[in-house]
Design a protein around this motif. Sequence first.
Motif, PDB file in Angstrom:
ATOM      1  N   SER A  92      18.385  -7.098  15.327  1.00  0.00           N
ATOM      2  CA  SER A  92      18.278  -7.134  13.776  1.00  0.00           C
ATOM      3  C   SER A  92      19.899  -6.747  13.717  1.00  0.00           C
ATOM      4  O   SER A  92      19.736  -8.164  12.618  1.00  0.00           O
ATOM      5  N   ALA A  93      20.812  -6.628  13.766  1.00  0.00           N
ATOM      6  CA  ALA A  93      21.980  -6.176  13.374  1.00  0.00           C
ATOM      7  C   ALA A  93      22.645  -8.128  13.884  1.00  0.00           C
ATOM      8  O   ALA A  93      23.408  -8.371  12.665  1.00  0.00           O
ATOM      9  N   THR A  94      22.565  -8.780  14.756  1.00  0.00           N
ATOM     10  CA  THR A  94      22.793  -9.544  14.804  1.00  0.00           C
ATOM     11  C   THR A  94      22.612 -10.905  14.249  1.00  0.00           C
ATOM     12  O   THR A  94      23.154 -11.902  13.337  1.00  0.00           O
ATOM     13  N   ALA A  95      21.167 -10.575  13.866  1.00  0.00           N
ATOM     14  CA  ALA A  95      20.446 -11.370  12.576  1.00  0.00           C
ATOM     15  C   ALA A  95      20.654 -11.081  10.962  1.00  0.00           C
ATOM     16  O   ALA A  95      21.326 -11.932  10.358  1.00  0.00           O
ATOM     17  N   LYS A  96      21.561 -10.236  10.844  1.00  0.00           N
ATOM     18  CA  LYS A  96      22.007 -10.249   9.646  1.00  0.00           C
ATOM     19  C   LYS A  96      23.087 -10.380   9.499  1.00  0.00           C
ATOM     20  O   LYS A  96      23.587 -11.194   8.041  1.00  0.00           O
ATOM     21  N   ASP A  97      23.848 -11.038  10.723  1.00  0.00           N
ATOM     22  CA  ASP A  97      25.517 -10.985  10.395  1.00  0.00           C
ATOM     23  C   ASP A  97      25.140 -12.860  10.343  1.00  0.00           C
ATOM     24  O   ASP A  97      25.622 -13.366   9.827  1.00  0.00           O
ATOM     25  N   TYR A  98      24.026 -13.305  11.239  1.00  0.00           N
ATOM     26  CA  TYR A  98      23.443 -15.089  11.644  1.00  0.00           C
ATOM     27  C   TYR A  98      23.429 -14.831  10.214  1.00  0.00           C
ATOM     28  O   TYR A  98      23.944 -16.306   9.180  1.00  0.00           O
ATOM     29  N   VAL A  99      22.794 -14.434   8.874  1.00  0.00           N
ATOM     30  CA  VAL A  99      22.181 -14.602   7.724  1.00  0.00           C
ATOM     31  C   VAL A  99      22.774 -14.499   6.612  1.00  0.00           C
ATOM     32  O   VAL A  99      23.763 -15.541   5.938  1.00  0.00           O
TER      33      VAL A  99
END
Length: 231
Positions: free
Chosen positions: A166-173
Amino acid sequence: LTGCGSSSSDKIVFGTNAEFPPFEFKSTNGVIDGYDGIDMAIAAKIGENAGKEVEIANMEFDSLLVAIQNGQIDAAIAGMTATEERAKTVDFSTPYYTATQVMVVKEGSDIKTAADMEGKSIAVVQGYTGETVVKDLGYQYEAFKKGTECILELVNGKCDVVVIDSATAKDYVGDNEGLVIVEDPSAFESEEYAIAVKKGNTELLNTINEAIDKMLADGTISEFAAKYADA
Ligand code: GLN
Protein backbone atom coordinates in the motif's frame (compact mmCIF):
# COMPACT_ATOMS: atom_id res chain seq x y z
CA LEU A 1 31.78 -15.64 20.13
CA THR A 2 30.64 -16.38 16.62
CA GLY A 3 33.18 -16.44 13.83
CA CYS A 4 31.32 -14.20 11.48
CA GLY A 5 28.80 -11.42 11.67
CA SER A 6 29.17 -8.56 14.05
CA SER A 7 26.64 -9.30 16.75
CA SER A 8 29.07 -8.58 19.53
CA SER A 9 30.64 -5.49 17.96
CA ASP A 10 29.65 -1.88 18.44
CA LYS A 11 28.09 -1.77 14.99
CA ILE A 12 24.83 -3.09 13.57
CA VAL A 13 24.82 -3.92 9.87
CA PHE A 14 21.30 -3.65 8.48
CA GLY A 15 20.58 -5.17 5.09
CA THR A 16 17.92 -3.58 2.94
CA ASN A 17 16.75 -3.26 -0.65
CA ALA A 18 16.68 0.47 -1.37
CA GLU A 19 13.96 0.16 -4.03
CA PHE A 20 10.97 0.49 -1.78
CA PRO A 21 9.87 4.07 -1.18
CA PRO A 22 8.84 5.46 1.27
CA PHE A 23 10.57 2.82 3.43
CA GLU A 24 13.99 2.80 1.76
CA PHE A 25 15.40 4.60 -1.20
CA LYS A 26 18.67 6.17 -2.22
CA SER A 27 19.14 9.83 -1.43
CA THR A 28 22.27 11.92 -1.18
CA ASN A 29 20.83 13.63 1.91
CA GLY A 30 19.70 10.35 3.44
CA VAL A 31 19.53 9.79 7.18
CA ILE A 32 22.21 7.04 6.85
CA ASP A 33 24.99 7.41 4.23
CA GLY A 34 23.04 7.81 1.02
CA TYR A 35 19.90 6.01 2.18
CA ASP A 36 16.65 7.50 3.38
CA GLY A 37 13.11 6.50 4.28
CA ILE A 38 10.98 5.28 7.18
CA ASP A 39 13.07 2.14 7.73
CA MET A 40 16.34 4.02 7.51
CA ALA A 41 15.15 6.52 10.13
CA ILE A 42 14.09 3.61 12.35
CA ALA A 43 17.45 1.88 11.89
CA ALA A 44 19.29 5.07 12.81
CA LYS A 45 17.20 5.36 15.99
CA ILE A 46 17.87 1.74 16.92
CA GLY A 47 21.59 2.44 16.69
CA GLU A 48 21.25 5.64 18.67
CA ASN A 49 19.23 3.89 21.37
CA ALA A 50 21.80 1.10 21.67
CA GLY A 51 24.84 3.35 21.37
CA LYS A 52 25.95 1.50 18.27
CA GLU A 53 27.01 2.59 14.84
CA VAL A 54 24.66 1.63 12.01
CA GLU A 55 25.71 0.55 8.55
CA ILE A 56 23.46 -0.20 5.56
CA ALA A 57 24.13 -3.05 3.12
CA ASN A 58 22.00 -2.63 0.01
CA MET A 59 21.12 -5.85 -1.84
CA GLU A 60 18.36 -7.70 -3.68
CA PHE A 61 15.30 -8.26 -1.52
CA ASP A 62 15.58 -11.98 -2.23
CA SER A 63 19.12 -12.10 -0.81
CA LEU A 64 18.31 -10.63 2.59
CA LEU A 65 17.37 -13.80 4.45
CA VAL A 66 20.40 -15.71 3.17
CA ALA A 67 22.65 -12.77 4.09
CA ILE A 68 21.34 -12.95 7.66
CA GLN A 69 21.94 -16.66 7.85
CA ASN A 70 25.51 -16.47 6.59
CA GLY A 71 26.37 -13.51 8.84
CA GLN A 72 26.92 -10.99 6.05
CA ILE A 73 24.38 -8.70 7.76
CA ASP A 74 23.09 -8.61 11.34
CA ALA A 75 19.49 -7.76 10.52
CA ALA A 76 17.19 -6.93 7.62
CA ILE A 77 14.98 -3.84 7.65
CA ALA A 78 13.19 -3.73 4.32
CA GLY A 79 9.45 -3.24 4.67
CA MET A 80 9.57 -6.97 5.18
CA THR A 81 6.33 -8.70 6.02
CA ALA A 82 6.75 -11.14 8.89
CA THR A 83 5.35 -14.24 7.20
CA GLU A 84 5.20 -17.71 8.72
CA GLU A 85 7.28 -18.98 5.83
CA ARG A 86 10.10 -16.49 6.51
CA ALA A 87 9.85 -17.09 10.26
CA LYS A 88 11.08 -20.62 9.59
CA THR A 89 14.51 -19.23 8.74
CA VAL A 90 14.79 -15.98 10.74
CA ASP A 91 13.44 -14.42 13.93
CA PHE A 92 11.26 -11.31 13.65
CA SER A 93 11.11 -8.24 15.87
CA THR A 94 7.95 -6.67 17.23
CA PRO A 95 5.94 -5.54 14.18
CA TYR A 96 6.28 -1.82 13.52
CA TYR A 97 3.97 -1.10 10.58
CA THR A 98 0.73 -2.54 9.20
CA ALA A 99 0.35 -2.69 5.44
CA THR A 100 -1.73 -4.49 2.87
CA GLN A 101 -1.43 -5.40 -0.79
CA VAL A 102 -3.30 -3.12 -3.19
CA MET A 103 -3.83 -3.00 -6.93
CA VAL A 104 -2.44 -0.16 -9.01
CA VAL A 105 -4.32 0.36 -12.29
CA LYS A 106 -4.79 3.04 -14.93
CA GLU A 107 -7.63 5.49 -14.39
CA GLY A 108 -10.80 4.09 -15.93
CA SER A 109 -9.74 0.48 -15.50
CA ASP A 110 -12.55 -2.05 -15.05
CA ILE A 111 -10.61 -3.73 -12.22
CA LYS A 112 -12.59 -2.91 -9.06
CA THR A 113 -11.94 -6.01 -6.94
CA ALA A 114 -9.25 -8.68 -6.77
CA ALA A 115 -11.58 -11.07 -8.61
CA ASP A 116 -11.58 -8.69 -11.58
CA MET A 117 -7.91 -9.51 -12.12
CA GLU A 118 -8.90 -12.86 -13.59
CA GLY A 119 -7.68 -13.05 -17.17
CA LYS A 120 -5.85 -9.73 -16.89
CA SER A 121 -2.15 -9.16 -17.30
CA ILE A 122 -0.77 -8.87 -13.75
CA ALA A 123 2.67 -7.60 -12.73
CA VAL A 124 4.28 -8.27 -9.33
CA VAL A 125 7.76 -7.96 -7.87
CA GLN A 126 9.62 -11.23 -7.56
CA GLY A 127 9.82 -12.49 -3.99
CA TYR A 128 7.53 -9.83 -2.53
CA THR A 129 4.41 -10.87 -0.66
CA GLY A 130 2.43 -9.44 -3.62
CA GLU A 131 3.68 -12.38 -5.68
CA THR A 132 2.56 -14.88 -3.02
CA VAL A 133 -0.86 -13.28 -2.74
CA VAL A 134 -1.49 -13.35 -6.51
CA LYS A 135 -0.18 -16.90 -6.71
CA ASP A 136 -2.53 -17.94 -3.89
CA LEU A 137 -5.46 -16.37 -5.75
CA GLY A 138 -4.57 -18.69 -8.61
CA TYR A 139 -3.87 -16.04 -11.26
CA GLN A 140 -1.14 -15.98 -13.87
CA TYR A 141 1.31 -13.12 -13.47
CA GLU A 142 4.64 -11.79 -14.60
CA ALA A 143 7.30 -11.15 -11.94
CA PHE A 144 9.75 -8.26 -12.27
CA LYS A 145 12.88 -7.36 -10.33
CA LYS A 146 11.70 -3.95 -9.16
CA GLY A 147 8.49 -2.13 -8.34
CA THR A 148 9.45 0.65 -10.73
CA GLU A 149 9.65 -1.88 -13.58
CA CYS A 150 6.11 -3.05 -12.84
CA ILE A 151 4.85 0.53 -12.82
CA LEU A 152 6.59 1.24 -16.12
CA GLU A 153 4.83 -1.77 -17.67
CA LEU A 154 1.52 -0.38 -16.46
CA VAL A 155 2.23 3.15 -17.68
CA ASN A 156 3.22 1.77 -21.08
CA GLY A 157 0.06 -0.33 -21.30
CA LYS A 158 1.98 -3.62 -21.22
CA CYS A 159 0.11 -4.86 -18.16
CA ASP A 160 -3.30 -4.13 -16.61
CA VAL A 161 -2.53 -4.15 -12.91
CA VAL A 162 0.36 -4.12 -10.44
CA VAL A 163 -0.08 -5.77 -7.03
CA ILE A 164 2.19 -4.17 -4.45
CA ASP A 165 2.31 -2.91 -0.83
CA SER A 166 0.00 0.00 0.00
CA ALA A 167 2.46 2.73 1.03
CA THR A 168 4.75 2.02 -1.92
CA ALA A 169 1.76 2.04 -4.27
CA LYS A 170 0.82 5.51 -2.98
CA ASP A 171 4.32 6.70 -3.63
CA TYR A 172 4.30 5.44 -7.24
CA VAL A 173 0.81 6.79 -7.93
CA GLY A 174 1.93 10.17 -6.64
CA ASP A 175 4.82 10.12 -9.10
CA ASN A 176 2.86 8.93 -12.15
CA GLU A 177 -0.20 10.72 -13.48
CA GLY A 178 -3.15 8.61 -14.57
CA LEU A 179 -2.64 5.78 -12.09
CA VAL A 180 -5.00 4.94 -9.23
CA ILE A 181 -5.08 2.53 -6.32
CA VAL A 182 -7.79 -0.09 -5.96
CA GLU A 183 -8.19 -1.73 -2.57
CA ASP A 184 -9.88 -5.01 -1.76
CA PRO A 185 -9.56 -5.77 1.96
CA SER A 186 -11.66 -8.90 1.58
CA ALA A 187 -9.02 -10.42 -0.71
CA PHE A 188 -5.84 -8.96 0.78
CA GLU A 189 -5.09 -9.59 4.43
CA SER A 190 -3.15 -7.03 6.42
CA GLU A 191 0.59 -7.60 6.73
CA GLU A 192 2.94 -6.64 9.54
CA TYR A 193 6.39 -5.31 8.75
CA ALA A 194 9.13 -6.44 11.15
CA ILE A 195 12.91 -6.55 11.33
CA ALA A 196 14.54 -9.94 10.77
CA VAL A 197 17.58 -11.28 12.66
CA LYS A 198 19.40 -14.59 12.68
CA LYS A 199 17.48 -17.30 14.52
CA GLY A 200 18.51 -17.30 18.18
CA ASN A 201 20.19 -13.87 18.13
CA THR A 202 18.17 -12.76 21.15
CA GLU A 203 20.71 -10.15 22.16
CA LEU A 204 20.23 -8.17 18.96
CA LEU A 205 16.50 -8.90 18.89
CA ASN A 206 16.15 -7.43 22.39
CA THR A 207 18.15 -4.36 21.39
CA ILE A 208 15.91 -3.87 18.36
CA ASN A 209 12.65 -4.53 20.22
CA GLU A 210 13.55 -2.15 23.01
CA ALA A 211 13.95 0.67 20.48
CA ILE A 212 10.84 -0.30 18.49
CA ASP A 213 8.66 -0.47 21.60
CA LYS A 214 9.85 2.98 22.58
CA MET A 215 9.25 4.41 19.08
CA LEU A 216 5.78 2.86 18.87
CA ALA A 217 4.85 4.22 22.31
CA ASP A 218 6.06 7.78 21.78
CA GLY A 219 4.77 8.16 18.23
CA THR A 220 8.18 8.32 16.54
CA ILE A 221 7.27 5.69 13.95
CA SER A 222 4.02 7.46 13.05
CA GLU A 223 6.02 10.65 12.68
CA PHE A 224 8.48 8.96 10.31
CA ALA A 225 5.59 7.46 8.32
CA ALA A 226 3.99 10.90 7.93
CA LYS A 227 7.29 12.59 7.11
CA TYR A 228 8.19 10.19 4.30
CA ALA A 229 4.65 9.60 3.00
CA ASP A 230 5.32 11.58 -0.17
CA ALA A 231 9.04 10.98 -0.40
N1 GLN B 1 6.21 -6.31 2.20
C1 GLN B 1 6.62 -6.98 1.02
C2 GLN B 1 7.33 -8.26 1.39
O1 GLN B 1 7.67 -8.46 2.51
C3 GLN B 1 7.54 -6.13 0.15
C4 GLN B 1 8.80 -5.77 0.84
C5 GLN B 1 9.80 -5.02 -0.02
O2 GLN B 1 9.68 -4.93 -1.18
N2 GLN B 1 10.78 -4.41 0.52
O3 GLN B 1 7.56 -9.08 0.56
